[in-house]
Design an enzyme around this catalytic site. Structure first.
Site, PDB file in Angstrom:
ATOM      1  N   ASP A 203       0.921  -1.103   0.000  1.00  0.00           N
ATOM      2  CA  ASP A 203       0.032  -0.129   0.119  1.00  0.00           C
ATOM      3  C   ASP A 203       0.806   1.256  -0.015  1.00  0.00           C
ATOM      4  O   ASP A 203       0.548   2.224  -0.318  1.00  0.00           O
ATOM      5  CB  ASP A 203      -0.852  -0.017   1.186  1.00  0.00           C
ATOM      6  CG  ASP A 203      -2.250   0.787   1.107  1.00  0.00           C
ATOM      7  OD1 ASP A 203      -2.502   1.079   0.032  1.00  0.00           O
ATOM      8  OD2 ASP A 203      -2.567   1.293   1.996  1.00  0.00           O
ATOM      9  N   SER A 227      -7.231   5.340  -0.079  1.00  0.00           N
ATOM     10  CA  SER A 227      -7.568   3.921  -0.818  1.00  0.00           C
ATOM     11  C   SER A 227      -8.988   3.669  -0.806  1.00  0.00           C
ATOM     12  O   SER A 227      -9.577   3.426   0.318  1.00  0.00           O
ATOM     13  CB  SER A 227      -6.425   2.882  -0.121  1.00  0.00           C
ATOM     14  OG  SER A 227      -5.219   3.266  -0.234  1.00  0.00           O
ATOM     15  N   GLN A 277      -5.316  -1.482  -7.256  1.00  0.00           N
ATOM     16  CA  GLN A 277      -6.125  -0.463  -6.373  1.00  0.00           C
ATOM     17  C   GLN A 277      -6.651   0.665  -6.949  1.00  0.00           C
ATOM     18  O   GLN A 277      -6.115   1.381  -7.791  1.00  0.00           O
ATOM     19  CB  GLN A 277      -4.959   0.216  -5.372  1.00  0.00           C
ATOM     20  CG  GLN A 277      -5.576   1.003  -4.208  1.00  0.00           C
ATOM     21  CD  GLN A 277      -4.657   1.545  -3.374  1.00  0.00           C
ATOM     22  OE1 GLN A 277      -3.996   2.429  -3.557  1.00  0.00           O
ATOM     23  NE2 GLN A 277      -4.201   0.986  -2.316  1.00  0.00           N
TER      24      GLN A 277
END
Length: 288
Positions: A203, A227, A277
């Site tokens: 991430d 996110s 993502q």
């Protein structure tokens, strides 16, 4: 193992609080909310605690609410299916009684099969690059005082960006990034831990790929970034205490959302994982 790495390993070592229920602590990395990678890594660890003799091969999760970095997180694991070769778990993460993440993880027994992969793209060697920690110390005096200590402290995951961006003066760039990364210090030979740490690390920086063409980042006034979801596929075994190359791109941004993809290779050129993502990249409008 460095103290900061040991603390991260302990952060992923969840405490059982009932049948298929676990609890993890949170850490404050200086972001407005709990770092999404922390919740991903802990959720995968919670699901892995209900699995035997099968390795995680995919994770798909949605971030529902921002988590508070000073509150613990409860993880509920639901056993969706245990088949002959695959097992599926659903995980719900809650903080103060509210869901902050929901996700599904799939596990598979080890088996042989067809094998191919993309060629690892060219990247300068990790030994020719400065770490993010070193770069942040070089510009410490320019970082806002309320963020200075958190943004310059040593991290358990060492990241060496190939073409670092000045976070205080971002400029438009192509929607592509590369960085070498690894956990600092030697880790136990536990493939579950290495997968959870990769989920945690995946991430870092991924969202920012979709911001590159627009010359902004999360520190710019008026920007709202977060996110929205995260997926990771584990292709082959790896060690996260050895150098891995994270090669990311963003083929599209629209409607206040940026789409990001990534491939992760070990230093021998073996593709070990892939990510995807979608992120909120919204510029708030000034209220008049």
């Amino acid at each position: 193992m460095l103290d900061v790495t040991r603390k991260l390993v302990e952060l992923l070592d969840l405490a059982p609080i009932g049948d298929d229920h676990f609890q993890g602590e949170s850490e404050d990395l200086g972001f407005p909310a709990v770092f999404g990678g922390q919740v991903l890594g802990q959720a995968l660890m919670a699901a892995s605690r209900t699995i035997e003799d099968r390795a995680a091969h995919s994770l798909h999760a949605y971030f529902l609410r921002p988590g508070h970095p000073e509150l613990p997180i409860d993880y509920e694991v639901q056993r969706v299916r245990d088949g002959g070769t695959f097992s599926v778990r659903r995980v719900i993460a809650r903080q103060a009684g509210k869901e902050i993440l929901t996700g599904s993880m799939s596990f598979q027994v080890e088996e042989d099969g067809f094998d191919h992969q993309d060629t690892m793209p060219y990247a300068p060697g990790f030994d020719t690059l400065k770490s993010e920690h070193t770069l942040s110390l070089m510009m410490k005096q320019y970082i806002p005082e309320h963020l200075r200590d958190k943004l310059t402290r040593e991290r358990p995951i060492e990241i060496r960006p190939v073409a670092p961006v000045n976070p205080l003066k971002p400029e438009p760039r192509p929607p592509h990034k590369q960085a070498w990364f690894r956990a600092q210090g030697d880790l136990p030979d536990d493939p579950v831990l290495h997968r959870c740490l990769l989920a945690y690390s995946s991430d870092f920086g991924l969202l920012g790929t979709s911001l590159n063409p627009h010359g902004v980042n999360f520190m710019n006034r008026g920007m709202q970034v977060a996110s929205l979801d995260h997926a990771i596929w584990f292709h082959r075994d790896f060690r996260i205490d050895d150098w891995l190359l994270y090669d990311t791109d963003s083929p599209s941004a629209s409607g206040g959302r940026g789409f990001n993809r990534g491939n992760i290779f070990n230093r021998d050129g073996v593709m070990v994982a892939s990510t995807a993502q979608e992120a909120l990249i919204r510029r708030r409008r000034d209220k008049k």
